[in-house]
Design an enzyme around this catalytic site. Sequence first.
Site, PDB file in Angstrom:
ATOM      1  N   GLU A   1     -26.696 -20.117   9.174  1.00  0.00           N
ATOM      2  CA  GLU A   1     -26.046 -21.428   9.175  1.00  0.00           C
ATOM      3  C   GLU A   1     -25.302 -21.527   7.842  1.00  0.00           C
ATOM      4  OE1 GLU A   1     -27.170 -26.205   9.118  1.00  0.00           O
ATOM      5  OE2 GLU A   1     -28.693 -24.685   8.712  1.00  0.00           O
TER       6      GLU A   1
ATOM      7  N   ASP B   1     -28.007 -33.777   2.531  1.00  0.00           N
ATOM      8  CA  ASP B   1     -28.519 -32.683   1.712  1.00  0.00           C
ATOM      9  C   ASP B   1     -29.229 -33.166   0.457  1.00  0.00           C
ATOM     10  OD1 ASP B   1     -27.483 -30.669   3.413  1.00  0.00           O
ATOM     11  OD2 ASP B   1     -25.498 -31.030   2.576  1.00  0.00           O
TER      12      ASP B   1
END
Length: 250
Positions: free
Chosen positions: A36, A47
């Site tokens: 990924e 994130d």
Amino acid sequence: MNKIKLMSHLVAGYPTSDLALSAARALVKGGADILEIQLPFSDPSADGPAIQTACTKVLENGYKTSDGLKFISQIHKEFPDTTIYLMSYASLVYTPGIENFCAQAAKAGVKGMIIPDLPFDFDEGLTKACRKNGMINIPVAAPSMSAERLEKLSCAGFPYIYAALRTGITGTDTKIDESTLSFLKKVSAGGSKIYGGFGISDGTQSKALADSVEAVVAGSVFVRIITENQNDEIKLSEQIEKKVRELCGL
């Protein structure tokens, strides 16, 4: 025990293009089934600190989306049998035009798109553009979704769904408990295969997840290994391979 399938996360260009390539090679050599690859973004909403810091550093080096696609293309040419998914945010995909972006991604060797801030039912044409270019759109499910919306997503006919195992940001510890497994059952109720991640960093977690997902997803743990060993390329590769084997139950 059978090998646990692993989707490993990598920030394109971090900390340099050469070291990112070394990291990708180590991930594949260690046994990662899917890469990924994240295109660096200035304001990544999902994130945690490790990935945010990595994205910031790459962008400070003047890294562009075109550089990220070249990086993906290089990895695809070297490892044509390894599945590559592109992870990014809507702005980077929408700005050049979603159809145009998907065509470029497919040409680089991308097989699927993970865009967390594009809702599955208002995706600006992403699913259609992916299909047109031989890719799949992999929507994200989160425990914060209402039961009604989660059911709608699970029955929407997506081949794969990315299940974020908790709310918040990546990189902090995730406990795999009955509520986690119950959530995964709901996400998979419509027949989609599930990729499960968010805060996965050791073999105990991946083993607890293995029977409930198509593949375990791990990201921040690899970014931290890269950060800690960026001045020693050999050790960086060794530590990544070791962690992959642990997460795969090897």
